[in-house]
Scaffold this motif. Structure first.
Motif, PDB file in Angstrom:
ATOM      1  N   VAL A 116       2.486 -45.607  30.825  1.00 37.62           N
ATOM      2  CA  VAL A 116       3.329 -45.969  31.966  1.00 37.62           C
ATOM      3  C   VAL A 116       4.037 -44.713  32.461  1.00 37.62           C
ATOM      4  O   VAL A 116       4.590 -43.961  31.662  1.00 37.62           O
ATOM      5  CB  VAL A 116       4.378 -47.030  31.548  1.00 37.62           C
ATOM      6  N   PRO A 117       4.020 -44.439  33.770  1.00 37.22           N
ATOM      7  CA  PRO A 117       4.701 -43.244  34.294  1.00 37.22           C
ATOM      8  C   PRO A 117       6.156 -43.192  33.853  1.00 37.22           C
ATOM      9  O   PRO A 117       6.862 -44.205  33.876  1.00 37.22           O
ATOM     10  CB  PRO A 117       4.574 -43.411  35.809  1.00 37.22           C
ATOM     11  N   ALA A 118       6.604 -41.996  33.441  1.00 38.32           N
ATOM     12  CA  ALA A 118       7.968 -41.838  32.942  1.00 38.32           C
ATOM     13  C   ALA A 118       9.004 -42.292  33.963  1.00 38.32           C
ATOM     14  O   ALA A 118      10.027 -42.882  33.607  1.00 38.32           O
ATOM     15  CB  ALA A 118       8.210 -40.390  32.538  1.00 38.32           C
ATOM     16  N   GLU A 119       8.740 -42.039  35.245  1.00 43.80           N
ATOM     17  CA  GLU A 119       9.719 -42.401  36.267  1.00 43.80           C
ATOM     18  C   GLU A 119       9.907 -43.907  36.383  1.00 43.80           C
ATOM     19  O   GLU A 119      10.926 -44.391  36.880  1.00 43.80           O
ATOM     20  CB  GLU A 119       9.342 -41.815  37.630  1.00 43.80           C
ATOM     21  N   ASP A 120       8.914 -44.675  35.935  1.00 47.77           N
ATOM     22  CA  ASP A 120       9.046 -46.123  35.966  1.00 47.77           C
ATOM     23  C   ASP A 120       9.890 -46.636  34.807  1.00 47.77           C
ATOM     24  O   ASP A 120      10.455 -47.729  34.875  1.00 47.77           O
ATOM     25  CB  ASP A 120       7.664 -46.792  35.904  1.00 47.77           C
ATOM     26  N   ILE A 121       9.934 -45.875  33.713  1.00 44.83           N
ATOM     27  CA  ILE A 121      10.678 -46.292  32.533  1.00 44.83           C
ATOM     28  C   ILE A 121      12.138 -45.872  32.623  1.00 44.83           C
ATOM     29  O   ILE A 121      13.050 -46.636  32.319  1.00 44.83           O
ATOM     30  CB  ILE A 121      10.041 -45.697  31.260  1.00 44.83           C
ATOM     31  N   LEU A 122      12.357 -44.632  33.043  1.00 45.98           N
ATOM     32  CA  LEU A 122      13.706 -44.108  33.111  1.00 45.98           C
ATOM     33  C   LEU A 122      14.395 -44.553  34.391  1.00 45.98           C
ATOM     34  O   LEU A 122      13.756 -44.775  35.408  1.00 45.98           O
ATOM     35  CB  LEU A 122      13.672 -42.578  33.044  1.00 45.98           C
ATOM     36  N   GLY A 125      16.995 -40.951  38.803  1.00 46.29           N
ATOM     37  CA  GLY A 125      17.922 -39.841  38.703  1.00 46.29           C
ATOM     38  C   GLY A 125      18.026 -39.248  37.321  1.00 46.29           C
ATOM     39  O   GLY A 125      18.637 -38.203  37.127  1.00 46.29           O
ATOM     40  N   ASN A 126      17.457 -39.915  36.309  1.00 43.14           N
ATOM     41  CA  ASN A 126      17.497 -39.400  34.952  1.00 43.14           C
ATOM     42  C   ASN A 126      16.236 -38.631  34.631  1.00 43.14           C
ATOM     43  O   ASN A 126      15.161 -38.936  35.131  1.00 43.14           O
ATOM     44  CB  ASN A 126      17.646 -40.546  33.934  1.00 43.14           C
ATOM     45  N   GLY A 127      16.351 -37.643  33.748  1.00 43.90           N
ATOM     46  CA  GLY A 127      15.197 -36.896  33.290  1.00 43.90           C
ATOM     47  C   GLY A 127      14.815 -37.325  31.889  1.00 43.90           C
ATOM     48  O   GLY A 127      15.500 -38.136  31.270  1.00 43.90           O
ATOM     49  N   PRO A 128      13.719 -36.777  31.340  1.00 43.89           N
ATOM     50  CA  PRO A 128      13.270 -37.158  30.004  1.00 43.89           C
ATOM     51  C   PRO A 128      14.329 -36.952  28.939  1.00 43.89           C
ATOM     52  O   PRO A 128      14.347 -37.668  27.931  1.00 43.89           O
ATOM     53  CB  PRO A 128      12.062 -36.230  29.772  1.00 43.89           C
ATOM     54  N   GLU A 129      15.239 -35.970  29.145  1.00 44.02           N
ATOM     55  CA  GLU A 129      16.227 -35.710  28.122  1.00 44.02           C
ATOM     56  C   GLU A 129      17.222 -36.856  27.972  1.00 44.02           C
ATOM     57  O   GLU A 129      17.976 -36.899  26.992  1.00 44.02           O
ATOM     58  CB  GLU A 129      16.980 -34.410  28.424  1.00 44.02           C
ATOM     59  N   ASP A 130      17.230 -37.797  28.901  1.00 43.74           N
ATOM     60  CA  ASP A 130      18.160 -38.905  28.831  1.00 43.74           C
ATOM     61  C   ASP A 130      17.600 -40.084  28.045  1.00 43.74           C
ATOM     62  O   ASP A 130      18.313 -41.049  27.785  1.00 43.74           O
ATOM     63  CB  ASP A 130      18.544 -39.370  30.240  1.00 43.74           C
ATOM     64  N   ALA A 131      16.339 -40.050  27.686  1.00 41.00           N
ATOM     65  CA  ALA A 131      15.747 -41.121  26.893  1.00 41.00           C
ATOM     66  C   ALA A 131      16.241 -41.014  25.456  1.00 41.00           C
ATOM     67  O   ALA A 131      16.305 -39.929  24.887  1.00 41.00           O
ATOM     68  CB  ALA A 131      14.222 -41.033  26.935  1.00 41.00           C
ATOM     69  N   ALA A 132      16.571 -42.150  24.862  1.00 37.82           N
ATOM     70  CA  ALA A 132      17.116 -42.143  23.505  1.00 37.82           C
ATOM     71  C   ALA A 132      16.164 -41.495  22.514  1.00 37.82           C
ATOM     72  O   ALA A 132      16.583 -40.723  21.644  1.00 37.82           O
ATOM     73  CB  ALA A 132      17.438 -43.571  23.082  1.00 37.82           C
TER      74      ALA A 132
END
Length: 203
Positions: A116-122, A125-132
């Motif tokens: 799933v595209p990262a932008e659909d999960i986050l 306005g958030n980047g990958p570093e904001d994922a737990a």
């Protein structure tokens, strides 16, 4: 197991989560090909039209499942890190073990998470570093970042190592067809490379 196995019809007003759980169970049993809106509705014990009230088609359901899967993924890494030991090196190895254990036990979820595209999960306005889950990796790598080095350099080295190994291992491409245990593959030998993380010595 057939699609007649259902989640109880009384969802306490939380049909969305019931549908997500139904989708997860389908993925765990049969992989991505087993996940359809109709099967998910049947498994949850609702009409085939019910998912449309909560998700924007099958892609929306997959995104919701991926979000839940990432939460479970983070919990797997955290638990493994605590079990491995207290030192920074032990924690780093533990996180990698938790990463592989999750992939080994939940192959359908792993495929969904990274399909799933990262932008659909986050959130917007958030980047990958904001994922737990990424923050868990970042915190574990922090002690090994040499002065003057961007943290992402070390983080991406470790992530590439364990993610690549996990994909190769669970797919049986390391000479261990249908692996069931971490010990079925050369995990310790490959993870020995972590001992060089942050080493700036030129030999």
């Amino acid at each position: 197991m057939t699609d007649q196995t259902t989640i109880p019809r009384h969802h306490h007003g939380d049909l969305r989560n019931a549908l997500i759980e139904a989708g997860i169970s389908l993925l765990e049993e049969g992989g991505l090909d087993a996940l359809t809106l109709r099967k998910c509705a049947a498994r949850a014990g609702v009409s085939h039209a019910a998912p449309a009230h909560h998700f924007d088609g099958l892609a929306g359901l997959r995104t919701a499942i991926a979000q839940e899967a990432f939460d479970r993924f983070a919990a797997s890494m955290t638990a493994a890190a605590k079990a491995e030991g207290d030192s920074p090196r032990a924690r780093l190895r533990g996180i990698c073990r938790g990463y592989l254990e999750f992939g080994l036990k939940h192959r359908g979820l792993l495929e969904t998470m990274f399909g799933v595209p990262a932008e659909d999960i986050l959130q917007e306005g958030n980047g990958p570093e904001d994922a737990a889950s990424y923050m868990i990796l970042r915190d574990a790598c922090a002690p090994f970042v040499p002065e003057g080095t961007q943290p992402e350099v070390i983080e991406f080295q470790v992530w590439s190592l364990i993610h690549g190994y996990t994909l190769l291992f669970v797919s049986g491409r390391l000479g261990c067809l249908a692996p069931e245990r971490i010990e079925d593959g050369p995990f310790e030998q490959v993870m020995a490379l972590l001992d060089r993380v942050g080493d700036t010595t030129v030999t």
